[in-house]
Scaffold this motif. Structure first.
Motif, mmCIF file in Angstrom:
data_model
loop_
_atom_site.group_PDB
_atom_site.id
_atom_site.type_symbol
_atom_site.label_atom_id
_atom_site.label_comp_id
_atom_site.label_asym_id
_atom_site.label_seq_id
_atom_site.Cartn_x
_atom_site.Cartn_y
_atom_site.Cartn_z
ATOM 1 N N GLU A 187 0.346 7.377 -0.180
ATOM 2 C CA GLU A 187 -0.685 8.313 -0.632
ATOM 3 C C GLU A 187 -2.076 7.699 -0.649
ATOM 4 O O GLU A 187 -3.079 8.428 -0.720
ATOM 5 C CB GLU A 187 -0.337 8.849 -2.019
ATOM 6 N N ARG A 188 -2.173 6.375 -0.549
ATOM 7 C CA ARG A 188 -3.494 5.734 -0.515
ATOM 8 C C ARG A 188 -4.053 5.601 0.900
ATOM 9 O O ARG A 188 -5.187 5.170 1.069
ATOM 10 C CB ARG A 188 -3.414 4.347 -1.154
ATOM 11 N N LEU A 241 0.840 -1.199 0.000
ATOM 12 C CA LEU A 241 0.000 0.000 0.000
ATOM 13 C C LEU A 241 0.878 1.254 0.000
ATOM 14 O O LEU A 241 1.602 1.514 0.979
ATOM 15 C CB LEU A 241 -0.902 -0.026 1.230
ATOM 16 N N PHE A 298 -8.017 2.838 4.003
ATOM 17 C CA PHE A 298 -7.681 2.866 2.582
ATOM 18 C C PHE A 298 -8.871 2.303 1.808
ATOM 19 O O PHE A 298 -9.726 1.602 2.364
ATOM 20 C CB PHE A 298 -6.408 2.066 2.282
ATOM 21 N N THR A 299 -8.937 2.626 0.546
ATOM 22 C CA THR A 299 -10.064 2.222 -0.289
ATOM 23 C C THR A 299 -9.692 0.974 -1.084
ATOM 24 O O THR A 299 -8.641 0.928 -1.730
ATOM 25 C CB THR A 299 -10.460 3.353 -1.247
ATOM 26 N N ASP A 328 6.590 1.161 0.634
ATOM 27 C CA ASP A 328 5.162 0.839 0.695
ATOM 28 C C ASP A 328 4.868 -0.044 1.902
ATOM 29 O O ASP A 328 5.721 -0.800 2.364
ATOM 30 C CB ASP A 328 4.732 0.128 -0.586
ATOM 31 N N GLN A 340 -14.275 1.408 2.140
ATOM 32 C CA GLN A 340 -13.256 1.846 3.087
ATOM 33 C C GLN A 340 -12.877 0.686 4.019
ATOM 34 O O GLN A 340 -13.736 0.083 4.647
ATOM 35 C CB GLN A 340 -13.776 3.024 3.916
#
Length: 799
Positions: A548-549, A545, A559-560, A586, A565
């Motif tokens: 920025e997410r 991930l 996070f989406t 990440d 969500q």
């Protein structure tokens, strides 16, 4: 009943034989209900009854002889065409099968049931069916021929049943030895089953004599479990030779380096001019002897490595075969637990006015014994639900263009290392609007929320405790415990359940289960420097991930994923109770859970996928929070298997209390790439800073440790691309640190360089023998030898 039945061996054998043949009779009668003249089914049923009669006679169960004999007569009459097997006769014969089962498993385990309370019921059944068969035989025998005017004589009124009329001895039979009983053949082609305490491989028979090579042996379940546990430990132990072989390869390389050094020394000696010729000759002879000794040692080492490789391959293959065979002993075909389901579906459908039959696909699919034992009750719930809730009444089916008889399909198959079991009906499907109204009526959601629920979310409500679409409680349904019990069972074996439906075409419930509870296919992750295993069957996604997410909603990271969500929590905080630590790059995330209880678990690193042998934790520990069991990796290192269901509950409680800390952001990457990380271990502040500045100026990310113990803790808790260490340090010296790093499977591939003031050859050899990849004297700092060595081992910082 003979006194021999007090012998548990004889009683168990008779019970097993009765259960097997009763299954053949039950399945055959259900098939004959649809095809009354099926010759192969009639033959199989007749032989099953005949086998039961012989078994009952051997152990002296008179009532069993009589019941089996009259059933055999019925099938013979059907074969001759004198008896039509209609629904009424089928019901009658199934009643006889039930009596045989009650005879083998009497109520209250009363061994005298057949001679006491059950005698009247058995006599009535045998007498009634005998009279009916006698009437049919008499009618056939006395039927007038062409032109005859004779009138048939009515059959005599049947009297109380006399066991002696069927050849049952009035005196007890002679004692039968255990050996004779075990060797007694049966004429059925169906293998003798084995119960939970006496698992054995399947027995096959041909004709009237069993193949001695495929004979069944009674082995306790505990013995099988111990065998599997020992074989799994043997499999792990067999792989310990590989690291040893790798260490020998390193020794071989070091010996080669020693040979090169010897050649250089010999060349240098040849250029020395201040020695006499005699001295030079003696030294050269000594060096030659040393070179020969090294050559012989290298040859012997190569031979030993070759032999070790061969042993490693043979040992691993043999251990794997042993483990596979031990595991196969625990596996049993699914139809070991399907006996009676077809009968139950038929009888339940008739009682509800919904003719139904059960079709089974994949009955021979192999399943772990422990899973199979727990699967029986959920399948019973699902089949009853399918008949009661799924199927329509005949008039409704006719209006929809369907046959009056509904079909329930039970399927089983292996897929991607998992067991898939499904129960499907060809009914009307699920009325989702009715489910929506029930959700609102029970206060489980507001009307507005209920309207926004999609089909899958609505179907999830059907598996909640106490949720039902029935307005009244019946003997079959209405209490809302069926699907809830199914989900609970599936959760205990680390499986999942889902519902599919097609309006007007039916409903399917799919159980996704592990093939065995002894082995679990897992994702290994690193959390706080320690390995953990997450069962793959319980995971829905893994991802790296980007920062920025990750967004913060109501003070919590989310996070989406797939338009929804997902809450993000730190595995280190949930499992270890320590604050999460930021790291570059990440964020590795594992997504698991269902519905609203779906979370992303932030871990330190993905370590790969493994097949792990489950090692149950000591019962004296009780239930360890968030942990299901233990396991051993291939190199013998222990790890813990996470209980994902328990973890979901722990996260939910922590979120409710607001005790979860915010996940720290990982360090941003420069130019889309992460600099390589180097750990410098030295007790000298001056040397640490000198090495740190040299490496940092080149672009490496550097972390320092003050001694070997501090360095070892850092290696276990963080990720590095290389370790540079001194030798002489307090608490733990550099050689010990190198040894620990190279012995640990998680860090064995980590390059390690020793930098030391000790420049003697024996000091250098000691460091290389411990597993160091490079040995450098501290006096070489000024010519950038350190930086060149680092680049040679791990490359440039951004590469």
């Amino acid at each position: 009943m003979s006194d021999d039945l007090h012998n548990a061996t004889l009683l168990d054998l008779f019970r097993m034989e009765t259960q097997t043949q009763a299954q053949v009779l039950g399945d055959g009668l259900l098939a004959l209900e649809r095809a009354p003249t099926d010759a192969s089914r009639l033959e199989a049923c007749m032989r099953a009854a005949h086998s039961l009669k012989g078994a009952a006679r051997i152990v002296g169960v008179d009532a069993g002889v009589a019941l089996a004999h009259v059933l055999e007569d019925a099938f013979v009459a059907a074969q001759r065409g004198a008896l039509l097997l209609d629904a009424t006769i089928i019901d009658r014969l199934l009643q006889g099968v039930d009596l045989l089962m009650r005879l083998a498993h009497p109520p209250g385990r009363d061994s005298g049931w057949a001679q006491g309370e059950g005698r009247a019921e058995i006599d009535a059944f045998v007498t009634s069916l005998t009279g009916q068969l006698a009437a049919l035989t008499s009618d056939a025998a006395q039927a007038p021929g062409p032109g005859s005017t004779a009138t048939p004589t009515p059959p005599a009124e049947p009297t109380a049943f006399d066991y002696a009329s069927y050849g049952v001895p009035t005196s007890p039979p002679p004692a039968v030895s255990q050996a004779m009983t075990l060797a007694a053949p049966t004429s059925s082609a169906t293998p003798v089953p084995y119960d939970d305490a006496r698992d054995s491989p399947e027995t096959t028979e041909s004709g009237d004599s069993a193949d001695p090579a495929s004979r069944a042996l009674r082995v306790s379940a505990d013995s099988l479990n111990r065998l599997l546990r020992l074989s799994s430990e043997g499999l792990v132990a067999s792989r310990w030779t590989r690291p040893f072989a790798q260490s020998l390869q390193r020794l071989k390389r070091h010996q080669h380096d020693a040979g090169d050094a010897l050649d250089r020394a010999s060349s240098a000696l040849a250029q020395v001019a201040d020695r006499s010729g005699e001295d030079r000759q003696r030294l050269q002879a000594a060096l030659a002897d040393l070179r020969r000794a090294l050559s012989v040692g290298g040859q012997l080492l190569a031979e030993q490595i070759h032999e070790l490789d061969q042993f490693d391959r043979r040992s691993t293959q043999l251990s794997q075969r042993l483990y596979d065979e031990a595991l196969a002993c625990r596996m049993r075909p699914l139809d070991d637990r399907l006996g009676g389901f077809a009968r139950m579906v038929r009888d339940l459908g008739r009682s509800l006015g919904k003719p139904a039959r059960l079709e089974i696909r994949g009955a021979h699919t192999q399943v772990d014994r422990d899973i199979l034992d727990q699967l029986e009750a959920p399948l019973d719930h699902l089949l009853r639900n399918a008949v009661d809730h799924g199927l329509e009444r005949p008039a409704e089916r006719a209006a929809a263009g369907k046959p009056a008889e509904g079909v329930i399909t039970l399927s089983a198959r292996h897929s991607a290392g998992l067991l898939l079991v499904s129960v499907a009906d060809d009914g009307a499907g699920i009325d989702l609007e009715r489910v929506r109204r029930a959700v609102v009526a029970r206060g489980l959601a507001t009307p507005d929320t209920a309207q926004r629920l999609d089909d899958n979310e609505l179907l999830e409500f059907l598996m909640l405790p106490g949720f039902t679409l029935r307005d009244t409680v019946t003997e079959v349904s209405g209490r809302g415990v069926g699907l809830d019990a199914v989900r609970a069972m599936v959760a205990t074996v680390r499986g999942t359940v889902r519902i599919e439906h097609a309006p007007g075409r039916g409903t399917k419930v799919i159980l996704q289960l592990p093939l065995t509870l002894s082995v679990v296919r897992s994702l290994l992750v690193e959390i706080a420097g320690e390995p953990y295993a997450l069962p793959l069957a319980n995971l829905s996604r893994t991802l790296a991930l980007p920062q920025e997410r990750i967004a913060v909603l109501e003070g919590r990271p989310h996070f989406t994923l797939d338009g929804k969500q997902i809450g993000l929590v730190s595995a280190q905080q949930v499992l270890c109770g320590s604050a999460p630590v930021a790291a570059p790059g990440d964020q590795p995330v594992v997504v698991f859970g269902d519905g609203e209880a779906r979370y992303g678990l932030a871990v330190d690193k993905f370590l790969g996928e493994r097949m792990l042998v489950v090692q149950p934790l000591d019962a004296r520990l009780g239930k360890v929070p968030n942990i299901a069991a233990g396991a051993l990796t291939e190199d013998g290192a222990p790890l813990l298997i996470i209980d994902t269901a328990d973890l979901v509950r722990s996260i939910a409680k922590a979120v409710e209390r607001g005790s979860l800390e915010r996940l720290p952001m990982r360090a941003a990457q420069a130019s889309g790439r992460t600099s390589k990380r180097v750990l410098v271990v030295d007790d000298s502040l001056t040397v640490r800073e000198l090495e740190r500045k040299l490496l940092a100026a080149r672009g490496y990310e550097v972390r320092v440790a003050v001694d070997g113990m501090d360095g070892w803790n850092a290696v276990r808790s963080e990720t590095f691309d290389m370790v540079i260490t001194d030798v002489d340090m307090p608490r733990m010296d550099g050689v010990e640190l190198v040894t620990l790093i190279k012995r640990d499977a998680r860090t064995a591939a980590l390059p390690v360089m020793i930098v030391s003031y000790k420049d003697r050859e024996e000091d250098r050899q000691r460091g290389l023998d411990a597993g160091a990849d490079y040995y450098l004297a501290k006096g070489s700092f000024h010519d950038d030898a350190l930086l060149r060595a680092v680049v040679d081992l791990i490359g440039e910082p951004g590469s």
